[in-house]
Design a protein around this motif. Structure first.
Motif, PDB file in Angstrom:
ATOM      1  N   ALA A  21       4.737   2.507   0.611  1.00  0.00           N
ATOM      2  CA  ALA A  21       4.763   1.068   1.136  1.00  0.00           C
ATOM      3  C   ALA A  21       5.819   0.734   2.234  1.00  0.00           C
ATOM      4  CB  ALA A  21       4.572   0.142   0.320  1.00  0.00           C
ATOM      5  N   ARG A  22       6.855   1.827   1.505  1.00  0.00           N
ATOM      6  CA  ARG A  22       7.987   1.718   2.478  1.00  0.00           C
ATOM      7  C   ARG A  22       8.435   1.904   3.938  1.00  0.00           C
ATOM      8  NH1 ARG A  22      12.222   1.984  -1.481  1.00  0.00           N
ATOM      9  NH2 ARG A  22      11.636   4.052  -1.739  1.00  0.00           N
ATOM     10  N   GLU A  23       7.633   3.228   3.839  1.00  0.00           N
ATOM     11  CA  GLU A  23       7.716   3.619   5.187  1.00  0.00           C
ATOM     12  C   GLU A  23       6.615   3.835   6.223  1.00  0.00           C
ATOM     13  OE1 GLU A  23       7.206   8.293   3.747  1.00  0.00           O
ATOM     14  OE2 GLU A  23       8.970   8.197   2.614  1.00  0.00           O
TER      15      GLU A  23
ATOM     16  N   MET B 294      -3.219   3.459 -13.202  1.00  0.00           N
ATOM     17  CA  MET B 294      -2.855   4.507 -13.045  1.00  0.00           C
ATOM     18  C   MET B 294      -1.707   5.087 -13.917  1.00  0.00           C
ATOM     19  SD  MET B 294      -1.915   3.989  -8.920  1.00  0.00           S
ATOM     20  CE  MET B 294      -0.772   2.262  -9.331  1.00  0.00           C
ATOM     21  N   PRO B 295      -1.735   6.451 -13.993  1.00  0.00           N
ATOM     22  CA  PRO B 295      -1.391   7.096 -15.218  1.00  0.00           C
ATOM     23  C   PRO B 295       0.487   7.084 -14.187  1.00  0.00           C
ATOM     24  CG  PRO B 295      -2.413   8.513 -13.653  1.00  0.00           C
ATOM     25  CD  PRO B 295      -2.784   7.488 -13.533  1.00  0.00           C
ATOM     26  N   GLY B 296       1.073   7.167 -15.437  1.00  0.00           N
ATOM     27  CA  GLY B 296       2.515   6.708 -14.470  1.00  0.00           C
ATOM     28  C   GLY B 296       3.076   5.591 -14.153  1.00  0.00           C
ATOM     29  N   MET B 297       3.320   5.307 -13.058  1.00  0.00           N
ATOM     30  CA  MET B 297       3.568   3.128 -12.828  1.00  0.00           C
ATOM     31  C   MET B 297       2.336   2.749 -12.536  1.00  0.00           C
ATOM     32  SD  MET B 297       5.871   1.414  -9.784  1.00  0.00           S
ATOM     33  CE  MET B 297       7.787   2.195 -10.409  1.00  0.00           C
ATOM     34  N   ASN B 298       2.417   2.124 -13.047  1.00  0.00           N
ATOM     35  CA  ASN B 298       0.380   1.279 -12.943  1.00  0.00           C
ATOM     36  C   ASN B 298       1.052  -0.043 -11.607  1.00  0.00           C
ATOM     37  OD1 ASN B 298       1.596  -1.573 -13.758  1.00  0.00           O
ATOM     38  ND2 ASN B 298       1.538  -0.865 -16.056  1.00  0.00           N
ATOM     39  N   GLY B 299      -0.374  -0.495 -11.911  1.00  0.00           N
ATOM     40  CA  GLY B 299      -0.118  -1.129 -10.383  1.00  0.00           C
ATOM     41  C   GLY B 299      -0.171  -2.745 -10.186  1.00  0.00           C
ATOM     42  N   LEU B 300       0.377  -3.442 -11.400  1.00  0.00           N
ATOM     43  CA  LEU B 300       1.551  -4.593 -11.864  1.00  0.00           C
ATOM     44  C   LEU B 300       2.650  -3.600 -11.523  1.00  0.00           C
ATOM     45  CD1 LEU B 300       1.689  -7.550 -12.857  1.00  0.00           C
ATOM     46  CD2 LEU B 300       1.721  -6.568 -14.906  1.00  0.00           C
ATOM     47  N   THR B 301       3.561  -3.226 -12.310  1.00  0.00           N
ATOM     48  CA  THR B 301       4.560  -2.633 -11.823  1.00  0.00           C
ATOM     49  C   THR B 301       5.235  -2.391 -10.685  1.00  0.00           C
ATOM     50  OG1 THR B 301       4.356  -1.807 -14.502  1.00  0.00           O
ATOM     51  CG2 THR B 301       6.853  -1.526 -12.982  1.00  0.00           C
ATOM     52  N   ALA B 302       3.602  -1.645  -9.839  1.00  0.00           N
ATOM     53  CA  ALA B 302       3.975  -1.597  -8.273  1.00  0.00           C
ATOM     54  C   ALA B 302       3.762  -2.113  -7.889  1.00  0.00           C
ATOM     55  CB  ALA B 302       3.004  -0.015  -8.080  1.00  0.00           C
ATOM     56  N   LEU B 303       3.463  -3.177  -7.898  1.00  0.00           N
ATOM     57  CA  LEU B 303       3.438  -4.454  -7.495  1.00  0.00           C
ATOM     58  C   LEU B 303       4.339  -5.803  -7.096  1.00  0.00           C
ATOM     59  CD1 LEU B 303       1.848  -6.922  -5.332  1.00  0.00           C
ATOM     60  CD2 LEU B 303       0.506  -7.872  -7.889  1.00  0.00           C
ATOM     61  N   ARG B 304       5.228  -5.512  -7.919  1.00  0.00           N
ATOM     62  CA  ARG B 304       6.707  -6.166  -8.531  1.00  0.00           C
ATOM     63  C   ARG B 304       7.230  -5.632  -7.363  1.00  0.00           C
ATOM     64  NH1 ARG B 304       5.732  -7.719 -14.980  1.00  0.00           N
ATOM     65  NH2 ARG B 304       4.352  -8.938 -14.482  1.00  0.00           N
ATOM     66  N   TYR B 305       7.465  -4.077  -7.699  1.00  0.00           N
ATOM     67  CA  TYR B 305       8.001  -4.174  -6.726  1.00  0.00           C
ATOM     68  C   TYR B 305       8.500  -4.005  -5.414  1.00  0.00           C
ATOM     69  CZ  TYR B 305      11.245  -1.409 -10.174  1.00  0.00           C
ATOM     70  OH  TYR B 305      12.299  -1.200 -11.945  1.00  0.00           O
ATOM     71  N   ILE B 306       6.975  -3.654  -4.678  1.00  0.00           N
ATOM     72  CA  ILE B 306       6.757  -3.644  -3.459  1.00  0.00           C
ATOM     73  C   ILE B 306       6.923  -4.958  -2.917  1.00  0.00           C
ATOM     74  CG2 ILE B 306       4.528  -4.055  -1.724  1.00  0.00           C
ATOM     75  CD1 ILE B 306       3.260  -0.973  -3.890  1.00  0.00           C
TER      76      ILE B 306
ATOM     77  N   PRO C 146       8.524  -8.762   0.388  1.00  0.00           N
ATOM     78  CA  PRO C 146       7.537 -10.598   0.501  1.00  0.00           C
ATOM     79  C   PRO C 146       6.557 -10.381   0.826  1.00  0.00           C
ATOM     80  CG  PRO C 146      10.534 -10.971   0.380  1.00  0.00           C
ATOM     81  CD  PRO C 146       9.895  -9.650   0.789  1.00  0.00           C
ATOM     82  N   ASP C 147       6.717 -10.240   2.155  1.00  0.00           N
ATOM     83  CA  ASP C 147       5.235 -10.551   2.829  1.00  0.00           C
ATOM     84  C   ASP C 147       3.943  -9.655   2.855  1.00  0.00           C
ATOM     85  OD1 ASP C 147       7.031 -12.409   3.604  1.00  0.00           O
ATOM     86  OD2 ASP C 147       7.998 -11.368   5.624  1.00  0.00           O
ATOM     87  N   ALA C 148       4.838  -8.258   2.000  1.00  0.00           N
ATOM     88  CA  ALA C 148       2.733  -7.407   2.223  1.00  0.00           C
ATOM     89  C   ALA C 148       1.857  -7.897   1.101  1.00  0.00           C
ATOM     90  CB  ALA C 148       3.663  -6.481   0.458  1.00  0.00           C
ATOM     91  N   ARG C 149       1.100  -7.497   1.909  1.00  0.00           N
ATOM     92  CA  ARG C 149      -0.733  -8.150   1.234  1.00  0.00           C
ATOM     93  C   ARG C 149      -0.982  -7.155   0.234  1.00  0.00           C
ATOM     94  NH1 ARG C 149      -0.637 -12.581   1.291  1.00  0.00           N
ATOM     95  NH2 ARG C 149      -2.483 -13.164   2.483  1.00  0.00           N
ATOM     96  N   VAL C 150      -1.096  -7.147  -0.829  1.00  0.00           N
ATOM     97  CA  VAL C 150      -1.804  -6.040  -1.867  1.00  0.00           C
ATOM     98  C   VAL C 150      -3.020  -6.891  -2.276  1.00  0.00           C
ATOM     99  CG1 VAL C 150      -0.959  -4.708  -3.346  1.00  0.00           C
ATOM    100  CG2 VAL C 150       0.676  -5.726  -2.747  1.00  0.00           C
TER     101      VAL C 150
ATOM    102  N   GLU D  64      -0.083 -14.134 -10.530  1.00  0.00           N
ATOM    103  CA  GLU D  64       1.301 -14.516 -11.029  1.00  0.00           C
ATOM    104  C   GLU D  64       2.098 -13.479 -10.135  1.00  0.00           C
ATOM    105  OE1 GLU D  64       1.184 -15.539 -14.567  1.00  0.00           O
ATOM    106  OE2 GLU D  64      -0.341 -16.201 -14.726  1.00  0.00           O
ATOM    107  N   ALA D  65       2.139 -12.451 -10.657  1.00  0.00           N
ATOM    108  CA  ALA D  65       3.282 -11.125 -10.040  1.00  0.00           C
ATOM    109  C   ALA D  65       3.058 -11.885  -7.824  1.00  0.00           C
ATOM    110  CB  ALA D  65       2.708  -9.854  -9.982  1.00  0.00           C
ATOM    111  N   GLY D  66       1.527 -12.006  -7.353  1.00  0.00           N
ATOM    112  CA  GLY D  66       1.907 -11.815  -5.622  1.00  0.00           C
ATOM    113  C   GLY D  66       0.429 -11.056  -5.126  1.00  0.00           C
ATOM    114  N   ALA D  67      -0.215 -10.653  -6.461  1.00  0.00           N
ATOM    115  CA  ALA D  67      -1.112 -10.310  -5.543  1.00  0.00           C
ATOM    116  C   ALA D  67      -1.973 -11.138  -4.522  1.00  0.00           C
ATOM    117  CB  ALA D  67      -2.272  -9.722  -6.165  1.00  0.00           C
TER     118      ALA D  67
END
Lengths: 218, 218
Positions: free
Chosen positions: A46-48, A60-72, A77-81, A98-101
């Motif tokens: 997402a960054r690159e 997902m194995p490893g970091m899940n979608g909710l956690t990833a969503l928060r970091y992204i 803050p303008d990312a569209r997920v 609530e997390a912003g999806a």
DNA sequence: CCACAAATAAGGCGATAACCTTATTTGAAA
DNA sequence: TTTCAAATAAGGTTATCGCCTTATTTGTGG
């Protein structure tokens, strides 16, 4: 149409990603510019790649979608997920919204709903697959006033409840969520108090009852 | 190439089906001639469309993949079925292969593996995604004799499994059964080894799957 | 600006789980 | 009678759970 919608696909199943890429390639206003198979990779991509829309699974194995969503969203803050997942329980949906999806589509939806979701989210709108929208409205109706504040879990507590029921230890959960084991323990204890649960066996049976975990998985 | 490989897609997620269809359409030796979202529909479609290859998920609402596979092969023993699923446990894989599945691919496999599977199965060969092949060989090595004596629990072990899944500690179980906590521990450990379970959460989910406990009880 | 919910974190505590080894007793089948 | 599966039990070790207290940070709403 000046430019194509640049999409990043995040899902742990390579075959699903390949299929979605082939599907999206048939639309000339959409272009898949990257793929990731877990949360960490999603954040990096997402960054690159600066995609217009991120299509992401929750489990997902490893970091899940909710956690990833928060970091992204923290980084951008303008990312569209657009969440794309198998699970339609309010316990999954609400924390993600609530997390912003920006949108939520179930995998059993028609491909046309999926495309609608991508376009809506790209244009800055929200998109909720109709059964999800209904569920969210219902949750707002009832949830506001009543619903036992004593028993109402915070998003974090619910997240950790699910991970415990899937068999992870406090230490493993801490690593997955990038927080201290002691913090996991606090959420765990508070969650158990609210729900009046006293051991892992009770936690798992509660989670199965509420369809927060599928006993057939893993 | 005289004719295309006619494929029937069976999966409860419409979006996955749409994606796979788009993916397969990019190969000019393969053609998707039908879709089904559960076992009943799969049986009907297999009868009517006479596909060369049936690509089928295992977990579906309604009739699951194993049951559908058995019915399909009963009607047409020459049917070629490639299982495509998320689950790679031997508990899933072995019954399906014994029932006559021609191939097995995990959803986390690369799309090239998937295509290889379709072509191999069409040509009358078997195709096992490499990690699955490894697992099957291992299962054959150890489990040669019969009926998994490794997994068969003694009555005492099953009794204690149930009590653990109901939330009792070793000490509580010991008092209930008038035996030493250390004896409970031995049964517990042996049971966990036999079933390859490693913590209480896994024990409870196993017990729920096998209907040894009802998550709604107590 | 203040109040409040939520998430973060640390310290400690006794109980329990998860795994190891070894050993005896008992009843049923070969 | 001998062999074997099953149940019984004890010893130990390390990790984890379950519960307690206290405290700071962060974001949202009144």
């Amino acid at each position: 149409m000046t430019d194509k919608i640049k999409v990043l696909l995040v899902d742990d199943h390579a075959i699903l990603r390949a299929g979605l890429k082939a599907l999206l390639d048939t639309y000339d206003d959409i272009e898949v510019i990257g793929e990731a198979e877990n949360g960490e990779e999603a954040i990096r991509q997402a960054r690159e790649l600066k995609p217009d829309v991120i299509v992401m699974d929750v489990m997902m194995p490893g970091m899940n979608g909710l956690t990833a969503l928060r970091y992204i969203l923290e980084e951008n803050p303008d990312a569209r997920v657009l969440m794309l997942t198998q699970y339609g329980n309010k316990e999954y949906v609400l924390p993600l919204l609530e997390a912003g999806a920006a949108g939520y589509v179930l995998k059993q939806a028609a491909d046309t709903d999926f495309i609608k979701g991508i376009r809506a989210v790209y244009e800055g709108n929200s998109y909720l697959y109709p059964p999800i929208a209904k569920l969210v409205l219902e949750a707002l109706m009832e949830g506001e006033d009543a619903a036992d504040p004593e028993r109402r879990l915070t998003p974090r507590e619910r997240e950790i409840l699910i991970l415990i029921a899937r068999g992870y230890t406090n230490n493993e959960i801490a690593k997955m969520l990038y927080i201290s084991p002691k913090t996991v323990d606090v959420h765990r204890t508070r969650m158990m108090n609210k729900l009046n649960l006293h051991n892992v066996a009770e936690i798992v049976r509660y989670a199965v009852r509420r369809r927060l975990v599928d006993p057939w998985e893993d």
